[in-house]
Design an enzyme around this catalytic site. Structure first.
Site, PDB file in Angstrom:
ATOM      1  N   ARG A  47      38.072  39.736  28.351  1.00  0.00           N
ATOM      2  CA  ARG A  47      37.128  39.145  29.313  1.00  0.00           C
ATOM      3  C   ARG A  47      35.880  38.635  28.588  1.00  0.00           C
ATOM      4  O   ARG A  47      35.368  37.559  28.887  1.00  0.00           O
ATOM      5  CB  ARG A  47      36.750  40.175  30.395  1.00  0.00           C
ATOM      6  CG  ARG A  47      37.929  40.593  31.278  1.00  0.00           C
ATOM      7  CD  ARG A  47      37.483  41.429  32.450  1.00  0.00           C
ATOM      8  NE  ARG A  47      36.930  42.729  32.095  1.00  0.00           N
ATOM      9  CZ  ARG A  47      37.635  43.857  31.932  1.00  0.00           C
ATOM     10  NH1 ARG A  47      38.950  43.844  32.089  1.00  0.00           N
ATOM     11  NH2 ARG A  47      37.032  44.995  31.609  1.00  0.00           N
ATOM     12  N   LYS A 137      24.563  36.182  44.144  1.00  0.00           N
ATOM     13  CA  LYS A 137      25.544  35.619  45.067  1.00  0.00           C
ATOM     14  C   LYS A 137      26.231  36.718  45.849  1.00  0.00           C
ATOM     15  O   LYS A 137      26.516  37.786  45.302  1.00  0.00           O
ATOM     16  CB  LYS A 137      26.594  34.828  44.295  1.00  0.00           C
ATOM     17  CG  LYS A 137      27.440  33.973  45.219  1.00  0.00           C
ATOM     18  CD  LYS A 137      28.804  33.684  44.649  1.00  0.00           C
ATOM     19  CE  LYS A 137      29.709  34.887  44.816  1.00  0.00           C
ATOM     20  NZ  LYS A 137      31.092  34.587  44.443  1.00  0.00           N
ATOM     21  N   LYS A 220      26.652  28.253  49.829  1.00  0.00           N
ATOM     22  CA  LYS A 220      27.936  28.015  49.139  1.00  0.00           C
ATOM     23  C   LYS A 220      29.077  28.178  50.145  1.00  0.00           C
ATOM     24  O   LYS A 220      29.659  29.255  50.258  1.00  0.00           O
ATOM     25  CB  LYS A 220      28.077  28.997  47.968  1.00  0.00           C
ATOM     26  CG  LYS A 220      29.432  28.909  47.270  1.00  0.00           C
ATOM     27  CD  LYS A 220      29.505  29.734  45.999  1.00  0.00           C
ATOM     28  CE  LYS A 220      30.911  29.702  45.435  1.00  0.00           C
ATOM     29  NZ  LYS A 220      31.013  30.267  44.098  1.00  0.00           N
TER      30      LYS A 220
HETATM   31  C1  5MM Z   1      35.153  33.472  40.913  1.00  0.00           C
HETATM   32  O1  5MM Z   1      35.567  34.269  42.015  1.00  0.00           O
HETATM   33  C2  5MM Z   1      34.510  34.869  42.750  1.00  0.00           C
HETATM   34  C3  5MM Z   1      34.658  36.335  42.827  1.00  0.00           C
HETATM   35  O2  5MM Z   1      35.753  36.665  43.619  1.00  0.00           O
HETATM   36  P1  5MM Z   1      36.227  38.201  43.724  1.00  0.00           P
HETATM   37  O3  5MM Z   1      35.058  39.019  44.118  1.00  0.00           O
HETATM   38  O4  5MM Z   1      37.283  38.111  44.797  1.00  0.00           O
HETATM   39  O5  5MM Z   1      36.781  38.588  42.412  1.00  0.00           O
HETATM   40  C4  5MM Z   1      34.414  34.203  44.128  1.00  0.00           C
HETATM   41  O6  5MM Z   1      33.419  34.730  44.951  1.00  0.00           O
HETATM   42  C5  5MM Z   1      34.121  32.771  43.880  1.00  0.00           C
HETATM   43  O7  5MM Z   1      32.810  32.646  43.366  1.00  0.00           O
HETATM   44  C6  5MM Z   1      34.234  31.957  45.142  1.00  0.00           C
HETATM   45  O8  5MM Z   1      35.355  32.322  45.908  1.00  0.00           O
HETATM   46  C7  5MM Z   1      34.384  30.502  44.758  1.00  0.00           C
HETATM   47  O9  5MM Z   1      35.427  30.384  43.842  1.00  0.00           O
HETATM   48  P2  5MM Z   1      36.539  29.298  44.082  1.00  0.00           P
HETATM   49  O10 5MM Z   1      37.625  29.645  43.102  1.00  0.00           O
HETATM   50  O11 5MM Z   1      36.937  29.428  45.520  1.00  0.00           O
HETATM   51  O12 5MM Z   1      35.836  27.979  43.780  1.00  0.00           O
END
Ligand code: 5MM
Length: 341
Positions: A47, A137, A220
């Protein structure tokens, strides 16, 4: 500097024409899911190596104004020993952090979800600030079904987002408010529009109740799309028109920027849809930009495959998507640009 000046300075750096946000805040289960198709085991070192690849990609500062990080990343360093948040800050990219602690079912409201993580948030933010973080966020998730999200689900999620945003602003940290109406299901574009509008209206009522300063947030949201199993697809122009109609009805002009999530759209679709909004509606009162996770990172993971010898190619893949989305923010993207390197 007063808290208000501090928030304004962060907003000014995050909200810039031709730039958007990279979401690199995958939690441990999500990053493992992203690494699985390329046969990379998710370890602390894999990671770190991957996020270092992203954050040191040459040229991305021309198109990326902020990066949302996962907590673990704040304490990790690039190969030369520079802490990863500092790598970003030195390039003029604002370091941010996902502060929600994931989601689960909303009690006594079948099909609705709620996100955890408010306890101790102020103290956590103080610590993150000492690690260089300037924005946060929090994501609330809404699944569409015949009965969901319910009125209770919409109200409870709005309350969470508003309480989170208020704590952030009190601490001098800009909150990204992320309500994601999921693309999963066979619902129509009209149904997504109806749900998204109800969700947004409730959120802005709650932000008002909690004294959140709208000039100092970034929204967002999802775009307004048909569900991924719906038989009809919609054009970029239809998606742009439906999305802008919903946001004109529900989001005050005081909000400086709407940075869409990609939510399962493929990289090209998410760029084309953003472009259609900016090209078709140049007088929108907010900056319309991106805060993509998957749509920026899918080609990067494909190019990387977990191998050191592929790092430069993977960084080029990130730069390309960042550049094309930067063009889409200006309404200057054309699909031919996809094949131009
Ligand atoms: C990158 O993924 C973010 C974290 O998700 P998890 O908490 O489920 O691991 C997620 O919040 C992301 O920032 C948003 O969904 C936007 O990502 P996408 O892939 O939809 O552009």
């Amino acid at each position: 500097m007063t808290t208000s000046n501090e928030l304004q300075a962060t907003i000014a750096q995050m909200v810039q024409r031709g730039k958007g946000i990279l979401a690199a805040d995958e939690s441990l289960p999500t990053i493992a899911k992203r690494f699985a198709p390329i046969d990379v085991e998710s370890t602390e070192e894999s990671r770190r190596a991957y996020r270092a690849l992203l954050f040191t990609a040459p040229g991305i500062e021309d198109y990326i104004s902020g990066v949302i990080e996962f907590e673990e990343t704040l304490a990790q360093s690039a190969d030369d020993g520079t802490p990863l948040p500092e790598v970003l800050a030195r390039r003029g990219i604002v370091p941010g952090i996902k502060v929600d602690k994931g989601k689960g079912p909303l009690a006594l409201s079948p099909g609705d979800l709620i996100t955890y993580g408010l306890d101790g948030l102020a103290e956590r933010l103080q610590h993150y600030k000492s690690q260089g973080v300037r924005f946060a966020k929090w994501r609330e998730v809404y699944a569409i079904s015949e009965h969901n999200p319910t009125t209770l689900g919409i109200a409870a999620n709005a309350e969470m987002l508003a309480r989170y945003a208020a704590v952030c602003q009190e601490q001098g940290v800009v909150p990204i408010v992320e309500p994601e109406v999921l693309i999963d299901g066979d619902h129509s574009l009209a149904r997504c529009a109806e749900v998204t509008e109800a969700v947004q209206k409730e959120i802005f009522h709650a932000l008002h109740r909690h004294h959140v300063v709208l000039e100092h947030i970034v929204l967002k949201p999802n775009m307004v799309l048909p569900g991924k199993d719906h038989p009809d697809r919609a054009s970029a122009e239809e998606i742009a028109a439906a999305t802008l109609q919903v946001f004109r009805r529900s989001v005050p002009m005081a909000v400086p920027s709407i940075n869409f999530l990609s939510g399962g759209m493929n990289p090209e679709e998410s760029t084309a849809n953003l472009n259609a909004m900016n090209a078709g509606f140049p007088d929108a009162p907010w900056l319309l930009s991106f805060s993509y996770g998957r749509a920026l990172q899918q080609p990067v993971l494909q190019a990387w495959q977990g191998r050191a010898e592929n790092v430069a190619a993977a960084q080029q893949a990130l730069l390309k998507r960042a550049r094309l989305n930067g063009a889409a923010q200006r309404g200057e993207y054309h699909s031919q640009m996809e094949s131009e390197g």
